[in-house]
Motif scaffolding. Structure first.
Motif: not given
Lengths: 516, 98
Positions: A70, A73, A103, A123, A127-128, A131, A134, A136-137
């Motif tokens: 996280a 990213h 993920m 993923d 999830t993809e 991401r 942008d 942030v997981v």
């Protein structure tokens, strides 16, 4: 300015104007998670403390916190923003993912011992897409094992607590995702809804949660429970945030054969159009007996509010809605018994060694699955077994057709339908675990829309007492159901209601939330 | 319908679940109660109704027949409880006597 209290849209605005950095936003949330969630804040991936070491003050929303990824990213988003790159509307805003979506870089457990420590090699599409946008997981959230439950008490890793009252459940099965957002440990999260697993926890934790039209959000990388019903969707503290998040995850995916090519109308352009002249249908069968007095009172007030806002209240009937729950508890376990056959100790997860393959399968499954998962596999296996299929799965699937027809007729008389989301406010930990059928009744108002595939949203409508606590202040959810692919309409109605109500989705005075 | 302990054992065998006697004893009344509730669907007259499994009645869905990359073999085998010689390892299924 307390960053964890801001909505996703507010954070996005401050990120765009560079008032704050994505790194600062992530740090603020990680700090809060470390303070109140019960994690070992150490290393690249923080782990929740083991179930028997959790205290009654730990919310336990997260199973794993992907702290290093996280931070990395977020720093990357900040670099690209500084370089003038064109970023998505919510770039740099953090979110939490239910641990049912794969993920890379962290375990996916699905709340089960069966997949403890499993590192997925790919993923999920959701999830993809997040991401790529942008977001942030921050980590993966707790859930009822294999999404089977309505309280998050069926997690093999210990229950999640409701930020409004740490002695109560957050609902389920997406209880971790709901508690993360309600407890200000993420502005947004993703849950999945099979019979109400987004809407009911949203209601019990005082936030917004939506189940999109079935088929609009890809199930690729979503560990299957009941394939004809499972749908991922957003949690947020505002209707607008939820609409933004759904917009980022829906759309056709060739990797999911149940994914449809249509996408709902834009969810944001009509959001503020108001509801003057709209017909709001009150479903006769989804009110009255079985709903707590506090829930009924708040629902009546919601109807008065809709009228004040210019909508017309009409009474509509879904004649087969009463058969929704019985049909659901045949269809979902049947599909689960088939889907969960893949957990055989061969390709992933747990294996308990035994001399023959069949003994190894049976011993592995006995050790890896918890009581509720076993119960559902047993119900489903029986319902699909020779001689019972016609009376159970096939009959339930026909009832499903009749429920879908009921919805189609009702939508000729009303633009959207409303009901209480849940018959009760948040109940105490342990109150319903001894009685599986009592637990199933939590889904009575949410299951009909699941069977019909229609989109449905829950948002806070106010607070009420609990039958066991007359002085308690607990959130009550309002469910708004819209026709297939009219997800835009449920957000528009929800936004009008929310703007007028002025609900603050933060449990005031709660010790957990006092830690800013 | 009420399920007997023996019927529970039969279903458990079909489901490949090695249940303990205590689990069988607990499950028999629970499953019976849940099934009695679910059997309400039988009250609905639905002989001429088509079953629904998807709200949009999709037909068979297939993608264009073009090669796509697969997951790397080592990544997939890394997740397996037992792998050898580029394969998943399982206990013996066929006896040597045949």
């Amino acid at each position: 300015m307390v960053l964890t209290r801001l909505s996703a849209v507010e954070l996005a605005q401050k990120l765009r104007t560079k008032d704050v950095s994505a790194v600062e936003v992530v740090e603020a949330h990680l700090e809060r998670i470390a303070a109140i969630d019960g994690v070992v804040a150490d290393g690249d991936v923080w782990r929740a403390v083991p179930a028997d070491e959790l205290t009654s003050r730990d919310i336990h929303a997260y199973l794993h916190v992907t702290a290093a990824a996280a931070r990395e990213h977020a720093a990357d988003v900040d670099r690209r923003r500084a370089a003038g790159d064109d970023l998505g509307p919510l770039a740099g805003v953090p979110l939490a993912l239910k641990d049912v979506l794969t993920m890379r870089g962290a375990p996916t457990t699905v709340g089960s011992r069966m997949l403890e420590g499993w590192l997925p090699p790919y993923d999920a599409t959701v999830t993809e897409r997040l991401r790529a946008a942008d977001l942030v997981v921050l980590g993966k959230t707790n859930m009822d094992e294999f999404a089977m439950g309505s309280s998050t008490e069926n997690s093999a890793y210990g229950p999640t607590r409701n930020p409004w009252d740490l002695g109560r459940v957050p609902g389920g099965s997406s209880g971790g995702s709901a508690a993360a957002v309600a407890g200000l440990m993420a502005p947004l999260s993703i849950g999945t809804d099979t019979g109400g697993s987004i809407r009911q926890p949203a209601a019990l934790t005082g936030i917004v949660g939506a189940k999109p039209t079935y088929g609009t959000v890809s199930r690729y990388g979503l560990v299957a429970f009941a394939s004809s019903l499972d749908q991922a969707g957003p949690f947020a503290r505002t209707v607008e945030d939820a609409a933004h998040l759904q917009t980022l995850i829906h759309g056709h995916d060739p990797r999911d054969s149940t994914s449809i090519t249509d996408t709902p109308a834009d969810l944001l352009t009509t959001l503020r159009d108001g509801i003057d002249g709209l017909r709001i249908g009150v479903v006769t069968e989804l009110q009255g007996d079985g709903y707590e007095p506090g829930v009924r009172r708040v629902f009546e007030q919601a109807l008065e509010r809709f009228e004040r806002l210019g909508a017309k209240i009409v009474e509509v009937s879904l004649p087969h809605a009463g058969y929704g729950l019985p049909a659901y508890y045949l269809i979902a376990p049947s599909e689960a018994s088939s889907n969960l056959a893949r957990f055989d100790g061969v390709r992933y997860g747990l294996r308990v060694d035994a001399p023959t393959a069949e003994e190894m399968n049976a011993a592995t499954r006995a050790a890896g699955f918890g009581p509720e998962v076993k119960r559902r596999i047993m119900i489903g296996t029986h319902a699909l077994s020779s001689g019972y299929y016609d009376a159970y799965y096939l009959q339930a699937s026909k009832v499903r057709t009749l429920i879908a027809r009921d919805f189609a007729s009702a939508f000729e008389q009303a633009d959207v339908l409303v009901s209480p989301t849940s018959p009760t406010v948040a109940f105490g930990l342990g109150d319903k675990t001894a009685d599986p059928l009592a637990m199933y009744l939590n889904d009575v108002a949410t299951v009909p829309a699941s069977l019909a595939g229609t989109p449905a949203l829950s948002l806070p409508a106010g607070t009420a007492e609990a039958p066991d606590a007359p002085q308690a202040t607990l959130p009550v959810g309002l469910q708004i159901m819209a026709p297939l692919l009219r997800d835009d309409l449920m957000y528009r109605v929800g936004w009008a209601f929310e703007s007028d109500l002025g609900f603050t989705p933060i449990p005031a005075g709660d010790t957990a939330v006092e830690v800013a | 319908m009420a399920l007997s302990a023996d019927e529970v054992r039969h279903v458990a065998r079909l489901a490949r679940l090695a249940l303990t006697d205590a689990e069988v004893e607990a499950l028999a009344p629970q499953l019976s109660q849940i099934l009695a509730y679910a059997e309400q669907v039988g009250e609905v007259a639905a002989q001429d109704v088509e079953p629904t499994t998807h709200p949009f009645a999709l037909r068979d869905v297939s993608r264009p027949d073009e090669p796509q990359p697969s997951l790397p073999r080592e990544d997939v085998l890394a997740a397996a409880p037992h792998a050898e010689q580029d394969r998943f390892g399982v206990p013996r299924i066929v006896s040597e006597e045949g």
